[in-house]
Design a protein around this motif. Structure first.
Motif, PDB file in Angstrom:
ATOM      1  N   THR A   1      43.640  45.002  30.634  1.00  0.00           N
ATOM      2  CA  THR A   1      44.344  46.266  30.413  1.00  0.00           C
ATOM      3  C   THR A   1      43.479  47.456  30.817  1.00  0.00           C
ATOM      4  OG1 THR A   1      43.585  46.311  28.126  1.00  0.00           O
ATOM      5  CG2 THR A   1      45.751  45.344  28.545  1.00  0.00           C
ATOM      6  N   SER A   2      42.177  47.270  30.835  1.00  0.00           N
ATOM      7  CA  SER A   2      41.252  48.339  31.234  1.00  0.00           C
ATOM      8  C   SER A   2      41.181  48.497  32.753  1.00  0.00           C
ATOM      9  CB  SER A   2      39.857  48.041  30.703  1.00  0.00           C
ATOM     10  OG  SER A   2      39.350  46.865  31.305  1.00  0.00           O
ATOM     11  N   GLY A   3      41.729  47.532  33.479  1.00  0.00           N
ATOM     12  CA  GLY A   3      41.666  47.558  34.936  1.00  0.00           C
ATOM     13  C   GLY A   3      40.626  46.617  35.508  1.00  0.00           C
ATOM     14  N   LEU A   4      39.776  46.038  34.660  1.00  0.00           N
ATOM     15  CA  LEU A   4      38.769  45.089  35.118  1.00  0.00           C
ATOM     16  C   LEU A   4      39.459  43.839  35.658  1.00  0.00           C
ATOM     17  CD1 LEU A   4      35.736  44.200  35.211  1.00  0.00           C
ATOM     18  CD2 LEU A   4      36.160  43.139  33.003  1.00  0.00           C
ATOM     19  N   LYS A   5      38.990  43.368  36.810  1.00  0.00           N
ATOM     20  CA  LYS A   5      39.556  42.177  37.445  1.00  0.00           C
ATOM     21  C   LYS A   5      38.441  41.160  37.636  1.00  0.00           C
ATOM     22  CE  LYS A   5      42.640  45.231  39.893  1.00  0.00           C
ATOM     23  NZ  LYS A   5      42.942  45.850  41.174  1.00  0.00           N
ATOM     24  N   VAL A   6      38.667  39.936  37.155  1.00  0.00           N
ATOM     25  CA  VAL A   6      37.665  38.878  37.272  1.00  0.00           C
ATOM     26  C   VAL A   6      38.309  37.623  37.833  1.00  0.00           C
ATOM     27  CG1 VAL A   6      36.151  39.696  35.432  1.00  0.00           C
ATOM     28  CG2 VAL A   6      38.004  38.151  34.875  1.00  0.00           C
ATOM     29  N   PHE A   7      37.509  36.864  38.587  1.00  0.00           N
ATOM     30  CA  PHE A   7      37.949  35.558  39.069  1.00  0.00           C
ATOM     31  C   PHE A   7      37.777  34.557  37.942  1.00  0.00           C
ATOM     32  CE2 PHE A   7      36.621  37.558  43.101  1.00  0.00           C
ATOM     33  CZ  PHE A   7      37.795  37.389  43.837  1.00  0.00           C
TER      34      PHE A   7
ATOM     35  N   ASP B   1      35.023  42.953  41.974  1.00  0.00           N
ATOM     36  CA  ASP B   1      34.358  43.991  42.764  1.00  0.00           C
ATOM     37  C   ASP B   1      32.990  43.542  43.269  1.00  0.00           C
ATOM     38  OD1 ASP B   1      33.240  44.019  40.252  1.00  0.00           O
ATOM     39  OD2 ASP B   1      33.403  46.172  39.951  1.00  0.00           O
ATOM     40  N   ASN B   2      32.467  42.422  42.778  1.00  0.00           N
ATOM     41  CA  ASN B   2      31.169  41.915  43.220  1.00  0.00           C
ATOM     42  C   ASN B   2      31.277  40.706  44.139  1.00  0.00           C
ATOM     43  OD1 ASN B   2      29.967  43.850  41.601  1.00  0.00           O
ATOM     44  ND2 ASN B   2      29.614  42.442  39.907  1.00  0.00           N
ATOM     45  N   TRP B   3      32.402  40.007  44.116  1.00  0.00           N
ATOM     46  CA  TRP B   3      32.566  38.764  44.860  1.00  0.00           C
ATOM     47  C   TRP B   3      33.722  38.891  45.839  1.00  0.00           C
ATOM     48  CZ3 TRP B   3      31.677  33.451  42.307  1.00  0.00           C
ATOM     49  CH2 TRP B   3      30.509  33.461  41.544  1.00  0.00           C
ATOM     50  N   THR B   4      33.631  38.158  46.939  1.00  0.00           N
ATOM     51  CA  THR B   4      34.773  38.048  47.842  1.00  0.00           C
ATOM     52  C   THR B   4      35.641  36.889  47.366  1.00  0.00           C
ATOM     53  OG1 THR B   4      33.654  36.498  49.320  1.00  0.00           O
ATOM     54  CG2 THR B   4      33.387  38.871  49.794  1.00  0.00           C
ATOM     55  N   VAL B   5      36.867  36.860  47.839  1.00  0.00           N
ATOM     56  CA  VAL B   5      37.776  35.767  47.463  1.00  0.00           C
ATOM     57  C   VAL B   5      37.224  34.440  47.979  1.00  0.00           C
ATOM     58  CG1 VAL B   5      40.105  34.846  47.711  1.00  0.00           C
ATOM     59  CG2 VAL B   5      39.777  37.294  47.426  1.00  0.00           C
TER      60      VAL B   5
END
Length: 137
Positions: free
Chosen positions: A49-55, A79-83
């Motif tokens: 909900t904060s906008g943080l996106k993690v794999f 934001d630190n890793w590529t797909v």
């Protein structure tokens, strides 16, 4: 009373072939959600909900199939890793799981281990009775 169709209680799982565009287009909502990768099973991104996106990677530990406990492990921040890097790491974790390991359980066990700070505190409490005050300073 009319008996019309009501909206479903839950939304269908979101799936897409994960890419930078899909990740960038994912906007936070009232509740966190997961977009699952259509290429690698169990791999996806979790949008907080904060906008943080993690794999993330979700898997079942052990050989009991559907009866095995379901685990979820965070691979890294979007934001630190590529797909591609995250998908490769997910493959490595799944290979370890196929080999009988449980990475999520191993990480949980490491959290309970002693740190250097614990060791220093213990030494100052237990191992200083023979030390001079100038040495301790």
């Amino acid at each position: 009373m009319s008996r019309g169709k009501s909206a479903p209680m839950t939304t269908a799982p979101r799936t897409a072939k994960l890419s930078k565009k899909v990740i960038d287009d994912a906007k936070p909502e009232v509740k966190r959600f997961v977009i699952w990768d259509s290429v690698k099973k169990g791999f996806g991104i979790r949008v907080e909900t904060s906008g943080l996106k993690v794999f993330i990677l979700r898997y079942r530990a052990g050989k009991a199939g559907r009866l095995a406990p379901r685990r979820e492990i965070v691979l890294g921040r979007c934001d630190n890793w590529t797909v591609a890097k995250a998908r490769t790491e997910a493959g490595k974790v799944l290979n370890a799981v196929d080999g009988g390991k449980d990475p999520a359980l191993e990480r949980r066990g490491k959290r309970g281990e002693k740190t250097v700070a614990h060791l220093c505190d213990w030494y100052l409490e237990e191992g200083t009775e023979t030390k001079k005050p100038s040495t301790l300073a």
